[in-house]
Write a protein that holds these residues in place. Structure first.
Motif, mmCIF file in Angstrom:
data_model
loop_
_atom_site.group_PDB
_atom_site.id
_atom_site.type_symbol
_atom_site.label_atom_id
_atom_site.label_comp_id
_atom_site.label_asym_id
_atom_site.label_seq_id
_atom_site.Cartn_x
_atom_site.Cartn_y
_atom_site.Cartn_z
ATOM 1 N N PHE A 296 0.852 -1.193 0.000
ATOM 2 C CA PHE A 296 0.000 0.000 0.000
ATOM 3 C C PHE A 296 0.888 1.243 0.000
ATOM 4 N N ASP A 297 1.813 1.296 0.941
ATOM 5 C CA ASP A 297 2.675 2.466 1.060
ATOM 6 C C ASP A 297 3.517 2.682 -0.199
ATOM 7 N N GLU A 298 4.024 1.588 -0.793
ATOM 8 C CA GLU A 298 4.856 1.678 -1.998
ATOM 9 C C GLU A 298 4.087 2.301 -3.157
ATOM 10 N N VAL A 299 2.882 1.819 -3.412
ATOM 11 C CA VAL A 299 2.117 2.288 -4.576
ATOM 12 C C VAL A 299 1.524 3.675 -4.338
ATOM 13 N N VAL A 300 0.971 3.930 -3.169
ATOM 14 C CA VAL A 300 0.389 5.237 -2.875
ATOM 15 C C VAL A 300 1.436 6.346 -3.016
ATOM 16 N N ALA A 301 2.673 6.073 -2.644
ATOM 17 C CA ALA A 301 3.738 7.073 -2.724
ATOM 18 C C ALA A 301 4.045 7.487 -4.163
ATOM 19 N N LEU A 302 3.637 6.677 -5.139
ATOM 20 C CA LEU A 302 3.917 6.972 -6.546
ATOM 21 C C LEU A 302 2.863 7.862 -7.207
ATOM 22 N N HIS A 303 1.796 8.175 -6.475
ATOM 23 C CA HIS A 303 0.661 8.873 -7.074
ATOM 24 C C HIS A 303 0.202 10.034 -6.202
ATOM 25 N N PRO A 304 -0.538 10.979 -6.804
ATOM 26 C CA PRO A 304 -1.057 12.101 -6.017
ATOM 27 C C PRO A 304 -1.980 11.603 -4.899
ATOM 28 N N THR B 246 -8.889 7.200 -1.516
ATOM 29 C CA THR B 246 -8.088 5.975 -1.517
ATOM 30 C C THR B 246 -8.573 5.018 -0.435
ATOM 31 N N ARG B 247 -8.862 3.773 -0.838
ATOM 32 C CA ARG B 247 -9.295 2.773 0.140
ATOM 33 C C ARG B 247 -8.371 1.576 0.199
ATOM 34 N N ALA B 248 -7.647 1.291 -0.884
ATOM 35 C CA ALA B 248 -6.781 0.108 -0.937
ATOM 36 C C ALA B 248 -5.788 0.287 -2.072
ATOM 37 N N VAL B 249 -4.879 -0.665 -2.156
ATOM 38 C CA VAL B 249 -3.970 -0.784 -3.283
ATOM 39 C C VAL B 249 -4.090 -2.207 -3.785
ATOM 40 N N ILE B 250 -4.110 -2.354 -5.093
ATOM 41 C CA ILE B 250 -4.118 -3.674 -5.703
ATOM 42 C C ILE B 250 -2.774 -3.848 -6.401
ATOM 43 N N THR B 251 -2.117 -4.973 -6.147
ATOM 44 C CA THR B 251 -0.918 -5.326 -6.894
ATOM 45 C C THR B 251 -1.196 -6.629 -7.619
ATOM 46 N N VAL B 252 -0.582 -6.781 -8.783
ATOM 47 C CA VAL B 252 -0.793 -7.969 -9.608
ATOM 48 C C VAL B 252 0.560 -8.537 -10.023
ATOM 49 N N ASP B 253 0.743 -9.822 -9.748
ATOM 50 C CA ASP B 253 1.862 -10.564 -10.299
ATOM 51 C C ASP B 253 1.400 -11.050 -11.668
ATOM 52 N N VAL B 254 1.966 -10.480 -12.719
ATOM 53 C CA VAL B 254 1.513 -10.706 -14.088
ATOM 54 C C VAL B 254 2.092 -12.022 -14.607
ATOM 55 N N THR B 255 1.209 -12.894 -15.093
ATOM 56 C CA THR B 255 1.614 -14.212 -15.597
ATOM 57 C C THR B 255 1.477 -14.341 -17.106
ATOM 58 N N ARG B 256 0.720 -13.435 -17.735
ATOM 59 C CA ARG B 256 0.553 -13.470 -19.191
ATOM 60 C C ARG B 256 0.357 -12.044 -19.681
#
Length: 181
Positions: free
Chosen positions: A105-113, A118-128
């Motif tokens: 959450f902290d990593e991604v929120v810091a990259l944006h205004p 904001t309620r959450a952060v979604i991260t995706v490990d991309v497989t395709r």
């Protein structure tokens, strides 16, 4: 069939991050559950690595993406070019939901205004990773972002947003758990 990629290189990253509109698709495991497709925009999406992406998830009237990811993790993101060069890129993978205080959450929120919605952060490990022509996508012009999410959150204030999430974001339309009240 379009091209398959092993990872998101710098050229693909730049193209993805330049798209003002993209979509996230998820579904519950139940055969009678509802597939969900949500549009996203604003400065909220980041390529975090060659096979990892994330975005700031704003408060909405539903919680389908969060509920589906917590249940099964399956996700597909779709980016479509609406300018003169047609192109569609899809990222399939396994998504994770992070809340305030979590490292992702902290990593991604810091990259944006900062956004009070904001309620959450979604991260995706991309497989395709794939692209296709996009010849059927219309050419359209971006004229601006809507600021309604921010204005709604500012009007409600922190306590009002907490109450709104408790009312609208605790269960998906299929009854899956979303955010805790």
């Amino acid at each position: 069939m379009g091209k398959l990629f092993d990872s998101i290189d710098d050229t693909l990253k730049a193209w993805i991050e330049a798209q003002p509109l993209w979509f996230v698709g998820t579904a519950p495991l139940a055969a009678d559950g509802h597939v969900n497709m949500s549009p996203r925009g604003h400065d909220s999406f980041s390529v975090l690595g060659p096979n990892r992406v994330g975005w700031v998830d704003y408060t909405g009237s539903g919680v389908e993406t969060i509920a589906h990811l917590r249940e099964n993790g399956r996700v597909c993101l779709m980016f479509a070019s609406f300018d003169s060069r047609p192109r569609i890129v899809r990222l399939h993978g396994r998504g994770t939901v992070s809340l305030p205080g979590d490292a992702d959450f902290d990593e991604v929120v810091a990259l944006h205004p900062d956004n009070p919605s904001t309620r959450a952060v979604i991260t995706v490990d991309v497989t395709r990773i794939s692209d296709s022509c996009g010849w059927g996508v219309p050419v359209m012009e971006m004229t601006g972002e809507r600021d309604l999410i921010r204005l709604h959150a500012e009007k409600k204030g922190a306590a009002g947003m907490t109450a709104y999430r408790a009312q609208k974001n605790t269960r998906s339309i299929d009854g899956l758990p979303g955010l805790t009240a």
